[in-house]
Design an enzyme around this catalytic site. Structure first.
Site, mmCIF file in Angstrom:
data_model
loop_
_atom_site.group_PDB
_atom_site.id
_atom_site.type_symbol
_atom_site.label_atom_id
_atom_site.label_comp_id
_atom_site.label_asym_id
_atom_site.label_seq_id
_atom_site.Cartn_x
_atom_site.Cartn_y
_atom_site.Cartn_z
ATOM 1 N N SER A 82 0.835 -1.208 0.000
ATOM 2 C CA SER A 82 0.000 0.000 0.000
ATOM 3 C C SER A 82 0.869 1.257 0.000
ATOM 4 O O SER A 82 2.021 1.248 0.441
ATOM 5 C CB SER A 82 -0.905 0.017 1.230
ATOM 6 O OG SER A 82 -1.773 -1.087 1.244
HETATM 7 N N1 SAH Z 1 -0.855 -4.614 4.157
HETATM 8 C C1 SAH Z 1 -0.292 -5.002 2.898
HETATM 9 C C2 SAH Z 1 -1.251 -4.719 1.749
HETATM 10 C C3 SAH Z 1 -1.232 -5.817 0.766
HETATM 11 S S1 SAH Z 1 -2.494 -5.745 -0.469
HETATM 12 C C4 SAH Z 1 1.036 -4.308 2.663
HETATM 13 O O1 SAH Z 1 1.297 -3.288 3.296
HETATM 14 O O2 SAH Z 1 1.832 -4.799 1.857
HETATM 15 C C5 SAH Z 1 -3.813 -6.634 0.281
HETATM 16 C C6 SAH Z 1 -3.531 -8.060 0.685
HETATM 17 O O3 SAH Z 1 -4.770 -8.633 1.143
HETATM 18 C C7 SAH Z 1 -3.047 -8.973 -0.426
HETATM 19 O O4 SAH Z 1 -1.838 -9.559 -0.037
HETATM 20 C C8 SAH Z 1 -4.166 -10.009 -0.581
HETATM 21 O O5 SAH Z 1 -3.700 -11.301 -0.941
HETATM 22 C C9 SAH Z 1 -4.781 -10.011 0.804
HETATM 23 N N2 SAH Z 1 -6.152 -10.499 0.883
HETATM 24 C C10 SAH Z 1 -7.174 -10.334 0.009
HETATM 25 N N3 SAH Z 1 -8.292 -10.935 0.461
HETATM 26 C C11 SAH Z 1 -7.979 -11.520 1.668
HETATM 27 C C12 SAH Z 1 -8.710 -12.281 2.629
HETATM 28 N N4 SAH Z 1 -10.003 -12.600 2.458
HETATM 29 N N5 SAH Z 1 -8.061 -12.688 3.746
HETATM 30 C C13 SAH Z 1 -6.751 -12.383 3.955
HETATM 31 N N6 SAH Z 1 -6.010 -11.663 3.076
HETATM 32 C C14 SAH Z 1 -6.608 -11.222 1.945
#
Ligand code: SAH
Length: 213
Positions: free
Chosen positions: A64
């Protein structure tokens, strides 16, 4: 894996950019100054690490934008010792920010590749969540509930009921809601049945996916 004075300098600048966009909690800005974001991205993208931008990581996901991480973290009101559930571990950057703020962090990721990589990587930097879980964050984490705060780092088409149910009274859920873009939404649990809802403008996230099986 190197973190140098040059990186530190760039992080100070990044914290200033984030502050200029409206984040004012000094604890959040300190965490932005501390977490070596360049190590959370592929080394060939190092030059981009301290720009205030989201960036691709593995498995079609993104790390993000620092402003977004800081803004969500500010809405969570993280005091030391608070029990926080993060949905969407991804690169682990948001997790590290929460750990810098001395929260007790539980984090869930549904992509196996990212889960494996990040659960090895974070402890190497000294970041130790209470639990890292491979699974579906839609359901929350009942066995560890209730939480002081829950942060969702993917765009939720609707607010998962399980997450509201797993908040303490006074607890806060920060979640981007909608398709594209999402509206950053804060729910504060006022009582067993009452939640106060506030909205904070548009953001763009990869989707929160539900495991239907
Ligand atoms: N906090 C992370 C953001 C990653 S993007 C960072 O700072 O890098 C969002 C993430 O949510 C992705 O890795 C995706 O695989 C995950 N995601 C999507 N749906 C999900 C779910 N139902 N349960 C857990 N993770 C999920």
């Amino acid at each position: 894996m190197k973190d140098t004075l040059k990186h530190r300098g760039k992080r100070n600048q990044l914290a200033e950019i984030v502050a200029s966009k409206g984040v004012s909690d000094p604890r959040v800005l300190d965490a932005v100054r501390q977490v070596p974001r360049h190590l959370f991205m592929d080394s060939s993208f190092e030059d981009h690490a301290y720009q205030d931008k989201a960036f691709p990581i593995a498995a079609g996901q993104t790390i993000s934008q620092p402003y977004t991480v800081a803004f969500q973290t500010e809405l969570l009101e993280v005091d030391p010792g608070r029990k926080i559930l993060e949905i969407g571990t991804g690169s682990g950057y948001q997790t590290a920010v929460l750990l810098e703020m001395k929260a007790k962090v539980y984090t869930i990721e549904r992509q196996l590749e990212l889960f494996k990589r990040t659960s090895l990587f974070l402890p190497r930097l000294g970041y130790r969540p209470k639990k890292m879980i491979f699974g579906d964050g839609y359901k929350g984490l009942l066995e560890e509930a209730p939480f002081d705060g829950i942060i969702v780092t993917a765009g939720a088409p609707e607010v998962p009921k399980a997450l509201l149910a797993q908040l303490k009274i006074g607890g806060r859920l920060v979640i981007p809601v909608g398709d594209d873009p999402q509206i950053m939404t804060l729910f504060i649990r006022k009582s067993a049945k009452e939640f106060e809802k506030s909205e904070f403008g548009e953001f763009r996230f990869v989707p929160l996916l539900e495991n239907k099986n």
